[in-house]
Enzyme design. Structure first.
Site, mmCIF file in Angstrom:
data_model
loop_
_atom_site.group_PDB
_atom_site.id
_atom_site.type_symbol
_atom_site.label_atom_id
_atom_site.label_comp_id
_atom_site.label_asym_id
_atom_site.label_seq_id
_atom_site.Cartn_x
_atom_site.Cartn_y
_atom_site.Cartn_z
ATOM 1 N N CYS A 8 0.882 -1.170 0.000
ATOM 2 C CA CYS A 8 0.000 0.000 0.000
ATOM 3 C C CYS A 8 0.925 1.227 0.000
ATOM 4 O O CYS A 8 2.067 1.130 -0.464
ATOM 5 C CB CYS A 8 -0.990 -0.013 1.170
ATOM 6 S SG CYS A 8 -0.294 0.206 2.809
ATOM 7 N N ARG A 14 -3.491 -0.725 5.350
ATOM 8 C CA ARG A 14 -4.025 -1.759 4.475
ATOM 9 C C ARG A 14 -3.098 -2.944 4.274
ATOM 10 O O ARG A 14 -3.521 -4.099 4.413
ATOM 11 C CB ARG A 14 -4.399 -1.151 3.113
ATOM 12 C CG ARG A 14 -5.514 -0.137 3.208
ATOM 13 C CD ARG A 14 -5.726 0.612 1.907
ATOM 14 N NE ARG A 14 -4.598 1.486 1.629
ATOM 15 C CZ ARG A 14 -4.438 2.170 0.508
ATOM 16 N NH1 ARG A 14 -5.331 2.072 -0.457
ATOM 17 N NH2 ARG A 14 -3.393 2.962 0.342
ATOM 18 N N ASP A 113 -7.853 4.110 0.907
ATOM 19 C CA ASP A 113 -6.973 4.278 2.061
ATOM 20 C C ASP A 113 -7.780 4.784 3.256
ATOM 21 O O ASP A 113 -8.356 5.872 3.202
ATOM 22 C CB ASP A 113 -5.872 5.278 1.710
ATOM 23 C CG ASP A 113 -4.752 5.299 2.724
ATOM 24 O OD1 ASP A 113 -4.894 4.687 3.808
ATOM 25 O OD2 ASP A 113 -3.714 5.924 2.438
#
Length: 144
Positions: A8, A14, A113
């Protein structure tokens, strides 16, 4: 398949969750994570840690790290959270072409995100990551 790299941006929200889910589903494979703009050395976000803990997965020891060419070379599969990250990795590390995919490719979705956006954003991201991780785990297990 021996190794999977989950990517990420900051490597604190994440990708640590994706790493934990895939590692649990694929214990015979080395699963790691990194960020394209990692907050190097930072632990996983507290909300991510709590969500993983609720699933019996411990990411307390996680520390963010920056993606490198060596990581890309060693990974058999690289899973990103969105199309932009996939393109970024393929353009920066051309040797990765053909082995970089979105984690939620099976449902044709980017994982937004959740950084600094609260519990609901994290839970939404986790749902997408979990669906993607399950689909990838099933696919990988077929080729054992």
């Amino acid at each position: 398949m021996k190794s999977v790299l989950v990517v990420c941006i900051g490597n604190i929200c994440r990708s640590p969750m994706g790493e934990a889910l895939l590692a649990a589903a694929l214990p015979q494979i080395a699963v790691s994570s990194a960020g394209t703009g990692a907050l190097i050395g930072h632990p996983a976000d507290d909300i991510a840690k709590a969500l993983m803990s609720a699933r019996g997965l411990d990411i307390e020891a996680h520390r963010a790290r920056q993606i490198t060419q060596l990581m890309c070379q060693q990974a058999d599969l690289i899973l990103t959270m969105d199309e932009g990250q996939r393109r970024h990795i393929e353009s920066r590390y051309p040797l990765t072409r053909g082995k970089v995919f979105r984690i939620a490719e099976s449902i044709k979705q980017d994982v937004p995100d959740p950084y600094r956006q609260g519990q609901d954003a994290f839970e939404h991201a986790l749902q997408l990551i979990d669906a993607g991780a399950q689909a990838w785990a099933e696919r990988i297990q077929k080729f054992k």
